[in-house]
Write an enzyme that holds these catalytic residues in place. Structure first.
Site, PDB file in Angstrom:
ATOM      1  N   THR A  50      -0.556  61.475 -12.776  1.00  0.00           N
ATOM      2  CA  THR A  50      -1.575  60.449 -12.553  1.00  0.00           C
ATOM      3  C   THR A  50      -2.560  60.427 -13.719  1.00  0.00           C
ATOM      4  OG1 THR A  50      -1.383  60.917 -10.198  1.00  0.00           O
ATOM      5  CG2 THR A  50      -3.265  59.592 -10.894  1.00  0.00           C
ATOM      6  N   TYR A 113       6.492  52.388  -3.195  1.00  0.00           N
ATOM      7  CA  TYR A 113       6.845  51.101  -2.603  1.00  0.00           C
ATOM      8  C   TYR A 113       7.356  51.252  -1.177  1.00  0.00           C
ATOM      9  CZ  TYR A 113       7.981  46.218  -2.047  1.00  0.00           C
ATOM     10  OH  TYR A 113       7.997  44.924  -1.585  1.00  0.00           O
ATOM     11  N   TYR A 139       5.839  67.168  -5.658  1.00  0.00           N
ATOM     12  CA  TYR A 139       4.480  66.716  -5.981  1.00  0.00           C
ATOM     13  C   TYR A 139       3.977  65.871  -4.819  1.00  0.00           C
ATOM     14  CZ  TYR A 139       0.844  64.506  -8.995  1.00  0.00           C
ATOM     15  OH  TYR A 139      -0.331  64.040  -9.548  1.00  0.00           O
ATOM     16  N   LYS A 167       3.280  70.995  -6.324  1.00  0.00           N
ATOM     17  CA  LYS A 167       1.887  70.668  -6.620  1.00  0.00           C
ATOM     18  C   LYS A 167       1.365  69.839  -5.463  1.00  0.00           C
ATOM     19  CE  LYS A 167      -1.238  67.941  -9.460  1.00  0.00           C
ATOM     20  NZ  LYS A 167      -1.395  66.821 -10.402  1.00  0.00           N
TER      21      LYS A 167
END
Length: 310
Positions: A50, A113, A139, A167
Site C-alpha cells: 500500500t 473486487y 497479507y 503480515k
C-alpha cells in the site's frame, strides 16, 4: 511445519516508491532510499505494498522497480515483493519475475473486487503458493481488500510448506492475539508480523515476530531500536521509543486529512529530508502545500527527539 525452522523476524520497511514529476521511477532517489534503509539496519524491504503504491503501477514499472531494487539491495537485506492482483495468473507471473530477479519472499493481499468466502480464500492462497518458488507471506489488509482472512483460514494455510508467515494490517489487537494463540503453538516457525507502527512493541511482547512499519521509511533506526529494546525487555527504552513512534503517527500520518494521509504524510516527510521528491501516482494527489509544510516542521522536531534518545 513450514520449510523454515526459525520464523523470520525483525523490522521490514514497506518502502515508498520514489517517482519523478513526470511519473517515472526516480532511480537516483531509489538508490538513495535503499542505502538509507540498509544503513538504518532494517531486516527487509517490501516493494509495492500500500505504501509503495503498487496497485497504481503498470506492469512494466513494477518489473523495473523489482529489478532495480534487487540490484541496489545486492543481498544486503531481504527483499519482499507484493504480487497481489485481481487476476491470479498475473500474481503468479509477477511472483515468478520477482524470483528471477533475486527476491527472497513474495507477499500477497487478497484479490480486490470480488468478495470471497473463507473457503475461496484458502483455495486462492493454496493455488498461489503451489505456483510460486518464493516463500509466501499472507497479507491481511481489510481496509483495502474489504475482506478479513479468518484465524481458521490462516491456521489451515499455515500447514502449506510454502506459506511461511503473515503480515496483519487489520489494526485489530484481539484478532492478532488470537492468531498468536491459535497458530504459534503448532507452527512456531510461522512468522506473524504486524502492520500498524503503533502496535510493534505490544504485539512483540505477546510473541509477534516484528513489524512491517511504514515509519521506518523515514526513521529506520527508530523502529530497529524499538525492536531490539523489546527483544532485550528494556522497558524504559521501549517507553521512550514508543512515545516517538506515536508522534510519527499523529504528527506525520494524520496531518493531511485524506483517506490515505499516512502515505501522503510519509512522502512529504521524506521529501523534507531530501530522500525523495513529493510525487505520487495517479489517482492520488500529494499532500497539500500547507500540510507538507506542517509535516516538514514536525519531521524535523521528531528527528531531534530521536537524536536525543538514540
Amino acid at each position: 511445519m513450514s520449510v523454515n525452522k526459525k520464523a523470520f523476524e525483525g523490522v521490514v520497511t514497506p518502502m515508498v516508491t520514489p517517482f519523478t514529476a513526470d511519473g517515472a521511477i526516480d532511480r537516483q532517489a531509489l538508490q538513495r532510499l535503499v542505502d538509507h534503509l540498509v544503513d538504518g539496519g532494517v531486516n527487509g524491504i517490501f516493494l509495492m505494498g500500500t505504501t509503495g503504491e503498487g496497485a497504481s503501477m503498470p506492469v512494466a514499472m513494477q518489473h523495473e522497480l523489482i529489478r532495480l531494487a534487487a540490484e541496489y539491495i545486492a543481498g544486503r537485506t531481504k527483499l519482499f515483493v507484493h504480487v497481489a492482483d485481481s487476476c491470479l495468473e498475473r500474481s503468479i507471473e509477477l511472483g515468478k519475475f520477482a524470483a528471477e530477479c533475486g527476491a527472497d519472499y513474495a507477499v500477497a493481499a487478497l484479490p480486490y473486487y470480488f468478495s470471497l468466502t473463507q473457503e475461496e480464500i484458502v483455495a486462492y492462497y493454496t493455488r498461489l503458493a503451489d505456483n510460486l518458488s518464493l516463500p509466501l507471506f499472507l497479507y491481511n489488509i481489510p481496509a483495502q481488500t474489504k475482506m478479513m482472512i479468518s484465524v481458521a483460514s490462516v491456521k489451515a494455510l499455515a500447514v502449506h510448506p510454502n506459506i511461511i508467515g503473515m503480515k496483519d494490517s487489520s489494526g485489530n489487537g484481539t484478532y492478532f492475539n488470537t492468531l498468536l494463540a491459535e497458530i504459534k503453538p503448532e507452527h512456531p516457525d510461522f512468522a506473524i508480523m504486524v502492520g500498524p507502527d503503533e502496535m510493534l512493541a505490544s504485539t512483540m511482547a505477546l510473541g509477534g515476530n516484528g513489524g512491517v512499519n511504514s515509519g521506518s521509511n523515514i526513521f529506520p533506526h527508530l523502529y530497529v531500536e524499538l525492536f531490539k529494546a523489546v527483544k532485550a525487555s528494556d522497558s524504559a527504552r521501549i517507553s521512550k521509543l514508543q512515545a516517538i513512534v506515536m508522534k510519527v503517527s499523529t504528527l506525520i500520518y494524520s496531518v493531511d486529512n485524506t483517506p490515505v494521509s499516512f502515505m501522503k504524510g510519509l512522502k512529504a516527510a521524506m521529501a523534507s529530508l531530501g530522500l525523495i521528491q513529493n510525487c505520487v501516482m495517479p489517482p492520488l494527489h500529494p499532500a497539500t502545500e500547507k500540510a507538507s509544510s506542517t509535516i516538514a516542521a514536525n519531521t524535523a522536531a521528531i528527528r531531534n527527539l530521536i537524536d536525543e534518545v538514540l
